[in-house]
Design a protein around this motif. Structure first.
Motif, mmCIF file in Angstrom:
data_model
loop_
_atom_site.group_PDB
_atom_site.id
_atom_site.type_symbol
_atom_site.label_atom_id
_atom_site.label_comp_id
_atom_site.label_asym_id
_atom_site.label_seq_id
_atom_site.Cartn_x
_atom_site.Cartn_y
_atom_site.Cartn_z
ATOM 1 N N MET A 11 -34.199 -11.187 21.447
ATOM 2 C CA MET A 11 -35.571 -10.797 21.122
ATOM 3 C C MET A 11 -36.119 -9.741 22.072
ATOM 4 S SD MET A 11 -37.681 -14.090 22.371
ATOM 5 C CE MET A 11 -38.152 -14.289 24.057
ATOM 6 N N ALA A 12 -35.484 -9.546 23.219
ATOM 7 C CA ALA A 12 -35.961 -8.570 24.208
ATOM 8 C C ALA A 12 -35.200 -7.249 24.131
ATOM 9 C CB ALA A 12 -35.832 -9.151 25.604
ATOM 10 N N SER A 13 -34.280 -7.134 23.176
ATOM 11 C CA SER A 13 -33.426 -5.940 23.046
ATOM 12 C C SER A 13 -32.680 -5.643 24.340
ATOM 13 C CB SER A 13 -34.244 -4.727 22.602
ATOM 14 O OG SER A 13 -34.834 -4.957 21.350
ATOM 15 N N ALA A 14 -32.270 -6.697 25.041
ATOM 16 C CA ALA A 14 -31.540 -6.531 26.293
ATOM 17 C C ALA A 14 -30.040 -6.382 26.059
ATOM 18 C CB ALA A 14 -31.801 -7.721 27.210
ATOM 19 N N VAL A 15 -29.559 -6.765 24.891
ATOM 20 C CA VAL A 15 -28.137 -6.660 24.568
ATOM 21 C C VAL A 15 -27.919 -5.359 23.810
ATOM 22 C CG1 VAL A 15 -26.195 -7.740 23.369
ATOM 23 C CG2 VAL A 15 -27.948 -9.169 24.429
ATOM 24 N N SER A 16 -26.916 -4.610 24.248
ATOM 25 C CA SER A 16 -26.611 -3.348 23.578
ATOM 26 C C SER A 16 -25.105 -3.182 23.467
ATOM 27 C CB SER A 16 -27.209 -2.171 24.355
ATOM 28 O OG SER A 16 -26.637 -2.094 25.638
ATOM 29 N N ARG A 17 -24.709 -2.273 22.603
ATOM 30 C CA ARG A 17 -23.291 -1.994 22.390
ATOM 31 C C ARG A 17 -23.057 -0.517 22.586
ATOM 32 N NH1 ARG A 17 -19.031 -2.223 17.823
ATOM 33 N NH2 ARG A 17 -17.414 -2.972 19.154
ATOM 34 N N ASP A 18 -22.132 -0.177 23.456
ATOM 35 C CA ASP A 18 -21.787 1.218 23.713
ATOM 36 C C ASP A 18 -21.007 1.747 22.521
ATOM 37 O OD1 ASP A 18 -19.979 3.447 24.606
ATOM 38 O OD2 ASP A 18 -21.077 3.150 26.478
ATOM 39 N N GLY A 19 -21.518 2.794 21.891
ATOM 40 C CA GLY A 19 -20.882 3.341 20.701
ATOM 41 C C GLY A 19 -19.509 3.923 20.960
#
Length: 128
Positions: free
Chosen positions: A72-80
């Motif tokens: 919910m905090a947009s803390a997880v990301s994926r490197d393209g």
């Protein structure tokens, strides 16, 4: 993508892989220095026994990661480019939704209120 390979027929459950992971994530990168400084050793993976087989459990950096959508905090990301899924500890609010939705149970709670721990594939090393 940087992969980690496991040969279950050669594993004797010595847990050296988990210890090496924990040491790699200390500032000292040395077991003896980390112990002398009383650094908290926290592995980003574990070895589990499942139906008589040994299985390493670490983040597989899913192509469609449920943890990314659950955060919910947009803390997880994926490197393209590399495909590595990571957590920005500054944005993480420790809601643990990523831990709950991980189908592998590969995200662990750090225990000190920090962001959950997951395999980061050792970005500063040539080989994880």
């Amino acid at each position: 993508m940087r992969e980690i390979w496991f040969d279950g027929s050669r594993c004797v459950a010595c847990l050296t892989c988990a210890l090496a992971c924990a040491i790699e994530h200390t500032p000292e990168k040395s077991l003896f220095t980390a112990l002398r400084n009383r650094a908290a050793l926290r592995s980003r993976m574990e070895v589990r026994v499942t139906e008589g087989f040994l299985l390493p459990v670490q983040c597989r950096h899913c192509s469609n990661p449920p943890c990314l959508y659950a955060c919910m905090a947009s803390a997880v990301s994926r490197d393209g480019e590399t495909g590595i899924v990571s957590v920005d500890g500054r944005r993480c609010v420790s809601c643990l939704m990523c831990v709950m939705v991980c189908p592998l149970g590969a995200i662990s709670v750090s225990g000190d209120g920090m962001a959950p721990l997951r395999c980061d594939r050792c970005p500063e090393r040539d080989v994880p």
